[in-house]
Design an enzyme around this catalytic site. Structure first.
Site, mmCIF file in Angstrom:
data_model
loop_
_atom_site.group_PDB
_atom_site.id
_atom_site.type_symbol
_atom_site.label_atom_id
_atom_site.label_comp_id
_atom_site.label_asym_id
_atom_site.label_seq_id
_atom_site.Cartn_x
_atom_site.Cartn_y
_atom_site.Cartn_z
ATOM 1 N N ASP A 1 0.897 -1.242 0.057
ATOM 2 C CA ASP A 1 0.126 -0.138 0.097
ATOM 3 C C ASP A 1 1.046 1.191 0.130
ATOM 4 O O ASP A 1 2.007 1.296 0.438
ATOM 5 C CB ASP A 1 -0.832 0.103 1.203
ATOM 6 C CG ASP A 1 -2.017 1.008 1.131
ATOM 7 O OD1 ASP A 1 -2.029 1.610 0.039
ATOM 8 O OD2 ASP A 1 -2.754 0.994 2.309
ATOM 9 N N ASP B 1 -7.871 -4.660 4.190
ATOM 10 C CA ASP B 1 -6.841 -5.327 3.815
ATOM 11 C C ASP B 1 -6.728 -6.781 4.248
ATOM 12 O O ASP B 1 -6.019 -7.478 3.803
ATOM 13 C CB ASP B 1 -5.297 -4.741 4.181
ATOM 14 C CG ASP B 1 -5.226 -3.465 3.487
ATOM 15 O OD1 ASP B 1 -5.719 -3.185 2.580
ATOM 16 O OD2 ASP B 1 -4.508 -2.387 4.209
#
Length: 778
Positions: free
Chosen positions: A300, A540
């Site tokens: 990310d 996530d």
């Protein structure tokens, strides 16, 4: 109880105890380590230990007590494994305690800091800027803006007032409030959306898979081989019962690579402790191996490439005001508003001197308004926020300049002035643009070096973010990511086929949904990649769980930390190369040491089968194998397994091990076969054959150790010659203890050619395996 009373007092001790008795406690889904009792039991009661105890019982039964020495090695191995695992457990527990999330709670009129799992239903949480909401709750007093990006992936803060709901896993971006807990444990929103991740996932460990196969194959073969060998020696060859039992036990002990399982656990446990000192919490041993083998790393943007905070790149004047005037206006406005959001903190980081301006009215930033402002007694009103929301129709005057900088991945804020005061929360009628403040995500200092490390190691980086793809690509480019220009908007990927094509073609993915993160990891795995993923949010979790190796930031959500195999306690992505290098040290050294164990296991299995058919007694005793194992396997394997090694891992674990172990095992087997055939035909005694067998096998084992020690350094040279010296001393001065006899001239006439042949055979078998078996493997 009124709202004000609930905020100032909270629950009483009696109310807390009542809820605890009814089980209305938040609890935790945190992964628990084994207890010390479980560790001792698991190390003590193993298939290998049970088998060795049974073999020891047979030795005791026939009264050959010196041949019990092999149990000393088993006991030492068990103690070492137990102690290392307990040390690793204590290290992990200590780090977990330090990293455990706390909650500010009002109870009995006193604010307390409690572990999140101790919250009960209706507790009053005190939440301020930067706090994570640890349970679903309802705002009862105060006002705040909440960042729900860890849950939804959306970055924009949301205003919450009394009566609004706060979801577990979100963060307070600005403001403060007190809120009443309305859901606990599995009823929390974050728990509900992560329940699909609560499944046991088999570790993607090549070492563990192969060790389990070896154990299974040996387990299936050891009983029939042992039975047939004993039957042949006692019933067919007519050997004494004691010799038949001792020979059979020696053969079976040789087949058991008891140290291999222990060595693997010890090496990985040591790695866990080493990484703990560098603020990396490893929650699953075999994830160290997996990360060392990763060829695709999904990142990310926030928390990995960037620090998760903003920085001011520049201030561009749009008027004839001086630089000092503009900086005074900015400093006065930030000081007056006293916000704690990332933008305000970035501007504070400039260290501007605050002028002595007196404000008469201020309006805090709101995600709905997209601006904040203040009216000063003598200086008029200053506004700060999104240009299109402040200037409205007049935004076209500066829109081209704003778009130009936005395309570079910068966030553009407008500072504007009005001579008129702000009425309530409405914009003044007359507004003049003063300056543009250009901000960007602050890139980590070590980001460029870290990304360069992975690029040099052949690891493909995929940057996956919910943000604008252009912004993400520009940040990745600044950080030095190769192919950062290969960017795509994931909202355009409508089918799985689109995602498959994009997975290979693109490096940067913007506007990615949580489901797409999961699908992207699945696609990459289907394409044959070993995938690691970093994440910090509830959104996530599913993708983290699906990846081969999951890495969470300690600053992220509790859910992401719970399902991840590795947690970076300092939330610093720069720790990743150290983890990879530690994995390489472990795996490369384990491959070298495992080859020593398998030489013995393969050799023992081959000759055990051969001696079922050869009309000669089994030439070894357990005490002799103990000597050979100690100098060629036991001591060297533990020393080699714990030394530095940062070489890239290449090829299959088992193929790498077999190419080192097969030449030695085949050389030993061939020499023993020739020795027995020659010595038996010349009517040598059993003791003489046994002595020559120990010398030939020990010599070949030392040859294997020599090859494993390549490349030689001082440490390797000392190790090799020390082991050789111990073997020679044992052969010269401890013959009776190891059931050896003095060498005679006829014995030497057989031994010398066999020892010379061993060197040539080792080279021949190595050449054959490299050219034939390894070629097929490729």
């Amino acid at each position: 109880m009124t709202l004000d009373e609930s905020c100032s007092k909270g629950l009483t001790q009696e109310e807390v105890e009542s809820r605890q008795q009814r089980g209305l406690v938040n609890g935790t889904d945190e992964i628990k380590t084994k207890s010390i009792g479980q560790i001792i039991l698991n190390n003590l009661v193993t298939p290998f230990n049970i088998l060795n105890v049974a073999l020891a019982a047979l030795i005791v039964m026939v009264g050959s007590f010196k041949n019990l020495l092999f149990m000393g090695v088993i006991i030492c191995n068990t103690l070492i494994g137990t102690i290392q695992e307990i040390r690793a457990k204590k290290t992990i527990d200590r780090l977990k305690l330090i990293a455990a999330p706390k909650a500010g709670v009002m109870r009995g009129g006193v604010k307390q800091e409690l572990p999140v799992e101790d919250l009960v239903l209706d507790d009053i949480l005190i939440l301020t800027s930067g706090n994570q909401v640890c349970a679903d709750c309802v705002v009862v007093d105060g006002e705040c803006e909440v960042n729900e990006s860890l849950i939804t992936g959306e970055q924009d803060p949301i205003l919450k007032k009394a009566g609004d709901h706060l979801l577990s896993g979100s963060f307070i971006a600005s403001g403060s409030c007190c809120a009443r807990v309305e859901h606990i444990g599995a009823e929390n929103y974050a728990s509900k959306i992560t329940k699909n991740a609560k499944y046991l996932k088999k570790p993607n460990s090549e070492i563990m898979n192969w060790i389990n196969k070896i154990i299974k194959y040996i387990g299936f073969s050891i009983i029939p081989i042992g039975t047939l060998l004993f039957y042949k020696q006692y019933f067919l060859s007519g050997e004494p019962f004691q010799r038949a039992v001792v020979g059979t036990v020696a053969a079976l002990i040789g087949m058991i690579p008891e140290g291999l399982v222990l060595l693997t656990s010890v090496v990985l446990a040591v790695s866990v402790m080493r990484l703990a000192y560098h603020k990396a919490l490893v929650q699953e041993l075999y994830s160290i191996e997996t990360l060392a083998r990763v060829d695709t790393l999904c990142l990310d943007k926030t928390g990995t490439i960037t620090e998760g905070i903003m920085q001011v790149d520049a201030i561009l004047s749009l008027s004839d005001r001086t630089k000092v005037d503009i900086e005074n206006a900015i400093a006065a406005l930030i000081n007056t508003l006293n916000d704690e959001n990332p933008t305000a903190n970035a501007i504070r980081g400039l260290g501007l001197a605050t002028p002595d301006w007196e404000y008469t009215h201020k309006v805090a930033f709101s995600s709905a308004r997209k601006w904040s402002g203040a009216t000063f007694r003598s200086e008029g009103s200053y506004l700060l926020g999104a240009g299109e929301f402040i200037l409205k129709d007049d935004f076209s005057k500066i829109s081209a300049l704003v778009k130009e900088h936005s395309a570079l991945g910068q966030r553009v804020l407008l500072l504007a002035h009005s001579p008129d005061p702000i009425q309530g929360s409405e914009l003044p009628a007359t507004i003049e643009p003063v300056a543009l403040i250009l901000l960007s995500d602050k890139i980590r200092k070590n980001a460029k070096r870290t990304l360069s490390f992975f690029a040099d190691q052949g690891v493909d980086i995929k940057v996956i973010s919910g943000d604008n793809p252009v912004t993400v690509a520009n940040i990745a480019k600044k950080a030095g990511l190769k192919n950062a220009d290969k960017v795509i908007d994931a909202s355009l990927l409508l089918t799985k086929d689109d995602l498959k094509d994009a997975a290979e073609k693109y490096t940067v993915f913007g506007r990615v949904t949580p489901q797409q993160k999961l699908d992207l990891v699945k696609v990459l795995k289907e394409q044959g990649h070993t995938v690691a993923m970093t994440g910090d949010g509830v959104n996530d979790v599913l993708a983290l769980k699906e990846s081969d190796c999951s890495i969470a930031m300690a600053s992220g959500s509790d859910a992401s930390k719970t399902v991840s195999q590795v947690v970076l306690l300092d939330s610093d992505f720069a720790s990743m190369p150290r983890i990879v290098n530690e994995g390489r040290r472990s795996i490369n050294n384990l491959q070298r040491s495992a080859s020593l164990f398998l030489v013995k296991a393969i050799f023992s299995a081959i000759i055990a089968v051969l001696f079922i058919f050869v009309n000669c007694g089994y030439p070894f005793q357990p005490i002799q194998f103990t000597l050979i194992n100690a100098v060629t396997i036991g001591i060297p394997s533990f020393i080699l397994a714990l030394e530095p090694n940062r070489e890239r891992i290449q090829g299959s674990f088992m193929i790498n091990v077999m190419r080192k172990s097969l030449p030695g095992a085949l050389t030993m087997s061939t020499n023993i076969l020739f020795l027995v055939l020659i010595a038996c035909s010349l009517k040598f005694s059993h003791e003489q054959i046994s002595t020559m067998a120990v010398i030939v096998t020990g010599y070949t084992g030392l040859l294997t150790l020599f090859k494993v020690c390549i490349p030689f350094n001082i440490k390797h040279a000392v190790l090799f010659w020390l082991m050789t010296g111990i073997f020679v001393v044992a052969m010269l001065f401890f013959k009776p203890f190891f059931s050896l006899v003095n060498l005679t001239l006829p014995m030497l006439l057989i031994l010398v050619p066999l020892l010379l042949a061993a060197t040539s055979l080792m080279a021949l078998y190595y050449h054959m395996i490299e050219k034939v078996i390894m070629k097929k493997a490729k």
